[in-house]
Scaffold this motif. Sequence first.
Motif, mmCIF file in Angstrom:
data_model
loop_
_atom_site.group_PDB
_atom_site.id
_atom_site.type_symbol
_atom_site.label_atom_id
_atom_site.label_comp_id
_atom_site.label_asym_id
_atom_site.label_seq_id
_atom_site.Cartn_x
_atom_site.Cartn_y
_atom_site.Cartn_z
ATOM 1 N N CYS A 186 0.979 -1.283 0.037
ATOM 2 C CA CYS A 186 -0.008 -0.180 0.112
ATOM 3 C C CYS A 186 0.872 1.183 -0.033
ATOM 4 N N ASP A 194 -1.749 6.292 2.362
ATOM 5 C CA ASP A 194 -2.958 5.533 2.878
ATOM 6 C C ASP A 194 -2.589 4.959 4.097
ATOM 7 N N GLU A 216 -2.633 7.569 6.930
ATOM 8 C CA GLU A 216 -4.198 7.773 7.166
ATOM 9 C C GLU A 216 -5.126 6.821 8.045
ATOM 10 N N TRP A 217 -4.601 5.408 7.643
ATOM 11 C CA TRP A 217 -5.216 4.354 8.435
ATOM 12 C C TRP A 217 -4.396 4.123 9.878
ATOM 13 N N SER A 236 -8.723 7.281 8.671
ATOM 14 C CA SER A 236 -9.634 6.680 7.689
ATOM 15 C C SER A 236 -9.139 4.998 7.678
ATOM 16 N N PRO A 284 -9.011 1.078 5.535
ATOM 17 C CA PRO A 284 -8.945 0.377 4.376
ATOM 18 C C PRO A 284 -10.446 0.090 3.727
#
Length: 91
Positions: free
Chosen positions: A56, A60, A63-64, A69, A71
Amino acid sequence: MTPPESLDIAEQKRRFHWQCRRGASEVEVVLNAYLERFFEVDDEQRRARFARLLECEDVDLLEWFTRRSEPEDPELRAFVAELLDRVAQKG
């Protein structure tokens, strides 16, 4: 390139160590904590999910890992949540 599942765990860990090097130190901290504390003792499914996570993008992952956020993939979402909880535990 040799598929990760055909390598022994120590070789997988060595290769993944380099893949944990990221542009964001926050991402590196989480990935390296998992790799050092849990990778060798986890089952093959969790190690495979970690390999998927390494594919990934850094943005991303950041953020995770900061819980801004999640996945979209349910399996990866569950793994990230579990990984963050495990890494946050002391000991």
